[in-house]
Write an enzyme that holds these catalytic residues in place. Structure first.
Site, short mmCIF file in Angstrom:
data_model
loop_
_atom_site.label_atom_id
_atom_site.label_comp_id
_atom_site.label_asym_id
_atom_site.label_seq_id
_atom_site.Cartn_x
_atom_site.Cartn_y
_atom_site.Cartn_z
N ASP A 141 -11.72 -6.50 -3.07
CA ASP A 141 -12.53 -7.73 -3.03
C ASP A 141 -13.92 -7.36 -2.53
O ASP A 141 -14.13 -6.24 -2.06
CB ASP A 141 -11.90 -8.76 -2.07
CG ASP A 141 -11.74 -8.18 -0.66
OD1 ASP A 141 -10.67 -7.64 -0.36
OD2 ASP A 141 -12.71 -8.23 0.12
N GLU A 155 0.82 -1.22 0.00
CA GLU A 155 0.00 0.00 0.00
C GLU A 155 0.85 1.27 0.00
O GLU A 155 0.38 2.33 -0.43
CB GLU A 155 -0.96 -0.02 1.20
CG GLU A 155 -2.04 -1.08 1.02
CD GLU A 155 -2.90 -1.31 2.24
OE1 GLU A 155 -4.08 -1.63 2.08
OE2 GLU A 155 -2.39 -1.18 3.38
N1 SAH Z 1 -2.90 -11.47 2.46
C1 SAH Z 1 -2.39 -10.79 3.65
C2 SAH Z 1 -3.50 -10.48 4.65
C3 SAH Z 1 -4.40 -9.37 4.17
S1 SAH Z 1 -5.52 -8.85 5.39
C4 SAH Z 1 -1.32 -11.68 4.29
O1 SAH Z 1 -1.43 -12.88 4.18
O2 SAH Z 1 -0.40 -11.13 4.87
C5 SAH Z 1 -6.44 -7.65 4.46
C6 SAH Z 1 -5.89 -6.24 4.44
O3 SAH Z 1 -6.59 -5.49 3.44
C7 SAH Z 1 -6.12 -5.47 5.72
O4 SAH Z 1 -5.08 -4.54 5.92
C8 SAH Z 1 -7.47 -4.77 5.51
O5 SAH Z 1 -7.44 -3.42 5.94
C9 SAH Z 1 -7.73 -4.79 4.00
N2 SAH Z 1 -8.91 -5.57 3.53
C10 SAH Z 1 -9.18 -5.76 2.20
N3 SAH Z 1 -10.27 -6.54 2.06
C11 SAH Z 1 -10.71 -6.84 3.30
C12 SAH Z 1 -11.79 -7.64 3.78
N4 SAH Z 1 -12.60 -8.32 2.96
N5 SAH Z 1 -11.96 -7.75 5.12
C13 SAH Z 1 -11.13 -7.10 5.97
N6 SAH Z 1 -10.08 -6.36 5.58
C14 SAH Z 1 -9.84 -6.21 4.24
#
Ligand code: SAH
Length: 237
Positions: free
Chosen positions: A197, A13
């Protein structure tokens, strides 16, 4: 003199920001890295907090208390709850809430704790600047209620629960905690998020696929907003 903090939660980001701004000085502090630079004579500190409410609150506090930032801008990705929001769309948060803050056993509303509030309103001047800048650049920026919690939401039932209780348009994991810190310290906050998403059973797959492109969409608009703020800082003071 104003100093602007630009935050994300994940490296992806803030990557477009670090690529854009020049002469960056990296400082390690409290198990994280803070990137200092300047732009149009305005000092800027960039950092990704790591995921979730606790890390993002910590980073925000450090940006304000140690680095003396007096404006906080957050750029990142979010899941969509509002059916009109599609992957790649951009939203600006009008207010935030913590959807996983639950002491309803004591008769309180979900999202509320004593001496707190269910929602925190975002700074109106910054929202209007973001909307104006987006308009000038032919970008459709939608206002959104953002719900935050320490969980990646990937299920219709949880989406419905969050919508029913917070009327949220988008969900993520940092906005409300950043807002608690900024609100407590009287620091204006702007949150811009691009949809990665739609928080359904495909969310994990979509997130991995669209993280970079959506993070980029959000960061690009944020850079344009920073350029505007740096030239019109008086409007904020
Ligand atoms: N793939 C990452 C984890 C991502 S968590 C890993 O394995 O390290 C998701 C991140 O994107 C968080 O920072 C949150 O702020 C945002 N986000 C995007 N879509 C989201 C969703 N459906 N629910 C919660 N947070 C979401």
């Amino acid at each position: 003199m104003n100093k602007i903090a630009i935050m994300g939660a994940m490296p992806e980001e803030i990557a477009p920001l670090l690529e854009y701004f020049k002469d960056i000085k990296a400082t390690k502090y409290a198990s994280n890295v803070y990137y200092e630079t300047s732009y149009n004579n305005i000092n800027i500190v960039i950092a990704y907090s790591k995921i979730g409410k606790v890390f993002s609150a910590l980073t925000t506090t450090i940006l304000i208390e140690k680095f003396k930032c007096d404006i906080v801008l957050f750029s990142g990705v979010a899941g969509a709850i509002n059916k009109n929001l599609k992957i790649g769309d951009i939203v600006v948060a009008t207010k935030t809430a913590q959807h996983d803050l639950d002491i309803t056993s004591f008769g309180h509303e979900i999202g509320f704790v004593p001496e707190g509030s269910k929602f925190i309103n975002m700074n109106k001047k910054l929202i209007n600047i973001a909307i104006d800048v987006a308009k000038t650049n032919n970008i459709s920026l939608k206002k959104a209620i953002v719900a935050t919690g320490d969980q990646f939401v990937a299920h219709e039932n949880r989406k419905k629960f969050i919508f029913d209780n917070f009327q949220a348009d988008a969900i993520e994991m940092e906005g409300a905690s950043v807002a608690v810190v900024c609100h407590s310290l009287n620091i204006p906050l702007l949150i811009i998020r691009s949809i990665s998403d739609t928080a359904d059973t495909d969310a994990g797959f979509d997130f991995d696929k669209f993280l970079d492109s959506s993070a980029n969409i959000s960061a690009k608009l944020m850079i344009t907003i920073v350029a505007y703020i740096s030239k019109n800082i008086k409007k904020l003071n």
